[in-house]
Scaffold this motif. Sequence first.
Motif, PDB file in Angstrom:
ATOM      1  N   THR A 244       0.857  -1.189   0.000  1.00  0.00           N
ATOM      2  CA  THR A 244       0.000   0.000   0.000  1.00  0.00           C
ATOM      3  C   THR A 244       0.893   1.240   0.000  1.00  0.00           C
ATOM      4  O   THR A 244       2.124   1.135   0.035  1.00  0.00           O
ATOM      5  N   ASN A 245       0.268   2.399  -0.016  1.00  0.00           N
ATOM      6  CA  ASN A 245       1.025   3.652  -0.003  1.00  0.00           C
ATOM      7  C   ASN A 245       1.210   4.205   1.406  1.00  0.00           C
ATOM      8  O   ASN A 245       1.458   5.398   1.582  1.00  0.00           O
ATOM      9  N   THR A 246       1.111   3.337   2.392  1.00  0.00           N
ATOM     10  CA  THR A 246       1.287   3.742   3.787  1.00  0.00           C
ATOM     11  C   THR A 246       2.366   2.887   4.437  1.00  0.00           C
ATOM     12  O   THR A 246       2.343   1.662   4.342  1.00  0.00           O
ATOM     13  N   VAL A 247       3.321   3.551   5.081  1.00  0.00           N
ATOM     14  CA  VAL A 247       4.367   2.844   5.821  1.00  0.00           C
ATOM     15  C   VAL A 247       4.118   3.061   7.308  1.00  0.00           C
ATOM     16  O   VAL A 247       4.125   4.203   7.783  1.00  0.00           O
ATOM     17  N   PHE A 248       3.898   1.974   8.032  1.00  0.00           N
ATOM     18  CA  PHE A 248       3.651   2.058   9.470  1.00  0.00           C
ATOM     19  C   PHE A 248       4.953   1.882  10.250  1.00  0.00           C
ATOM     20  O   PHE A 248       5.896   1.222   9.790  1.00  0.00           O
ATOM     21  N   ALA A 249       4.986   2.451  11.433  1.00  0.00           N
ATOM     22  CA  ALA A 249       6.200   2.461  12.250  1.00  0.00           C
ATOM     23  C   ALA A 249       6.745   1.075  12.597  1.00  0.00           C
ATOM     24  O   ALA A 249       7.968   0.890  12.606  1.00  0.00           O
ATOM     25  N   PRO A 250       5.907   0.069  12.904  1.00  0.00           N
ATOM     26  CA  PRO A 250       6.456  -1.221  13.340  1.00  0.00           C
ATOM     27  C   PRO A 250       7.404  -1.891  12.347  1.00  0.00           C
ATOM     28  O   PRO A 250       8.263  -2.675  12.748  1.00  0.00           O
ATOM     29  N   ALA A 272      17.538  -1.343  -1.763  1.00  0.00           N
ATOM     30  CA  ALA A 272      16.906  -0.873  -3.000  1.00  0.00           C
ATOM     31  C   ALA A 272      15.797   0.114  -2.663  1.00  0.00           C
ATOM     32  O   ALA A 272      15.040  -0.082  -1.699  1.00  0.00           O
ATOM     33  N   VAL A 273      15.692   1.175  -3.464  1.00  0.00           N
ATOM     34  CA  VAL A 273      14.629   2.157  -3.263  1.00  0.00           C
ATOM     35  C   VAL A 273      13.303   1.554  -3.711  1.00  0.00           C
ATOM     36  O   VAL A 273      13.158   1.142  -4.863  1.00  0.00           O
ATOM     37  N   VAL A 274      12.350   1.490  -2.791  1.00  0.00           N
ATOM     38  CA  VAL A 274      11.050   0.897  -3.116  1.00  0.00           C
ATOM     39  C   VAL A 274       9.916   1.921  -3.064  1.00  0.00           C
ATOM     40  O   VAL A 274       8.790   1.620  -3.458  1.00  0.00           O
ATOM     41  N   GLY A 275      10.215   3.123  -2.587  1.00  0.00           N
ATOM     42  CA  GLY A 275       9.171   4.140  -2.536  1.00  0.00           C
ATOM     43  C   GLY A 275       9.716   5.495  -2.123  1.00  0.00           C
ATOM     44  O   GLY A 275      10.811   5.595  -1.555  1.00  0.00           O
ATOM     45  N   VAL A 276       8.955   6.529  -2.439  1.00  0.00           N
ATOM     46  CA  VAL A 276       9.274   7.893  -1.992  1.00  0.00           C
ATOM     47  C   VAL A 276       7.978   8.532  -1.509  1.00  0.00           C
ATOM     48  O   VAL A 276       6.897   8.226  -2.009  1.00  0.00           O
ATOM     49  N   SER A 294       4.071   6.334   9.575  1.00  0.00           N
ATOM     50  CA  SER A 294       5.358   7.025   9.522  1.00  0.00           C
ATOM     51  C   SER A 294       5.570   7.775   8.213  1.00  0.00           C
ATOM     52  O   SER A 294       6.119   8.870   8.195  1.00  0.00           O
ATOM     53  N   VAL A 295       5.159   7.157   7.104  1.00  0.00           N
ATOM     54  CA  VAL A 295       5.382   7.753   5.784  1.00  0.00           C
ATOM     55  C   VAL A 295       4.151   7.541   4.915  1.00  0.00           C
ATOM     56  O   VAL A 295       3.586   6.446   4.883  1.00  0.00           O
ATOM     57  N   LYS A 296       3.746   8.593   4.230  1.00  0.00           N
ATOM     58  CA  LYS A 296       2.714   8.497   3.205  1.00  0.00           C
ATOM     59  C   LYS A 296       3.419   8.517   1.849  1.00  0.00           C
ATOM     60  O   LYS A 296       4.054   9.509   1.490  1.00  0.00           O
ATOM     61  N   LEU A 297       3.316   7.425   1.113  1.00  0.00           N
ATOM     62  CA  LEU A 297       4.031   7.310  -0.157  1.00  0.00           C
ATOM     63  C   LEU A 297       3.294   8.009  -1.294  1.00  0.00           C
ATOM     64  O   LEU A 297       2.064   7.999  -1.354  1.00  0.00           O
ATOM     65  N   LYS A 298       4.086   8.583  -2.204  1.00  0.00           N
ATOM     66  CA  LYS A 298       3.533   9.153  -3.437  1.00  0.00           C
ATOM     67  C   LYS A 298       3.825   8.243  -4.625  1.00  0.00           C
ATOM     68  O   LYS A 298       3.046   8.164  -5.563  1.00  0.00           O
ATOM     69  N   HIS A 299       4.984   7.600  -4.578  1.00  0.00           N
ATOM     70  CA  HIS A 299       5.365   6.664  -5.638  1.00  0.00           C
ATOM     71  C   HIS A 299       6.015   5.445  -4.982  1.00  0.00           C
ATOM     72  O   HIS A 299       6.767   5.577  -4.022  1.00  0.00           O
ATOM     73  N   ARG A 300       5.725   4.268  -5.525  1.00  0.00           N
ATOM     74  CA  ARG A 300       6.378   3.053  -5.034  1.00  0.00           C
ATOM     75  C   ARG A 300       6.586   2.079  -6.180  1.00  0.00           C
ATOM     76  O   ARG A 300       5.896   2.133  -7.210  1.00  0.00           O
TER      77      ARG A 300
END
Length: 302
Positions: A244-250, A272-276, A294-300
Motif C-alpha cells: 500500500t502507499n502507507t508505511v507504518f512504524a512497526p 533498493a529504493v522501493v518508494g518515496v 510514519s510515511v505516506k508514499l507518493k510513488h512506489r
Amino acid sequence: MKVICSSEESLYRPEAVRWRQRMEMMEPLGDSVVLLPCSMKKPYSNSKSHQKFRKIARSYQELIVTSPFGICPRELENTFPIQSYDVSTTGSWSQDEIEETGKLIAKYCEGKNIVANLSGGYLESCESYVDDFINVCKDGRPTSPDSLYNLRMELKKHQKINRKEKTLHELRSIAKFQFGENGDKFIPDNVKTKGMYHKRILSDGKQLALLNKDHGLYRLNLSGGEILKELNTHIVEIDFDLTTNTVFAPGIIKADPKIVPNDEVIVVKDDAVVGVGKAIMTGHEMEECRNGISVKLKHRVK
C-alpha cells in the motif's frame, strides 16, 4: 499556512530556528552580494519595493535581510516558511535580532563584495558584523529615487551572473536547503526543467522530482530517490514488502535522525529504493514508535 511572527519570541519559533540553521549551509553565486530589506508582501518579488530592486539587481546575487529568519537568498524566497510568514516591518530591531541576523550575513557574504541598500535595524545588523561594505541607501529610504540610482550606479562596477548559472544555482540551493549539506548534488549538470507553474526536474529523460511552486520544495520521484540514496540522506529502511502507499512504524528498521514531519523521504528495502513520499513522524519517532503512520508514499515500486 501562515507563520505568525508577532513578537520578539518569534525569533525562537522552531520554523525560524530551523531556517537559520539551514542558512548557514547556503553559499552565494558570483563575486558580489546585494543586501536588500524584506517586505510585508510574500514572496518578496511580488512587492512593489522588490519589483524596483529586481529591475536593477536581478543579474546579481540578492540577499534579503529579515527577522526573525535572518536572511533569505533570492532563490529561496518561494520556499516554506519564508514565503508565508507574517511580521510587522517596523525597522526597529532588538539586540537578539541584530545578532542572529548579523552573524548570518557575515557568514554568507564572507569573501564577497557587499553592496547594501539598507536602513534601520537591517543596516544595524550588517554594521555590527560586517566590516567592509557599501551602503547606497539615501535618507533611510531604500526605495527612494536617489537610493535606487545609487544602487544602479554601484552595481555597474560589479560583474553580472550568467543566467544559466543562476538557474542551476537556484535549483541546487533549494536542494541543499531541503536535503542538507550535500543536497546540491541532487541536481546534475545536465538538468532540465519543464512547466510554467510546478516545474518538472528532468535528467537523461527521467523525472527526478517536481518543484512544487506552492511551497517551493521538491516532491520526489523514484529516480530522484535513487540519487538521494547515493547521498545517504532522508532514508527510511524497512523490512517488509510494500503493498500500500502507507508505511507504518512497526516495520521500520532505521530512519535518518534528521527527518522531520513533512520532509520528503525515500523508503529502502534490502538496499533498493522501493518508494518515496512524505514523512509523518520524525526519524527518531519512526524508530521508537510501535504504532502509527510514519510515511505516506507518493510513488512506489510495483
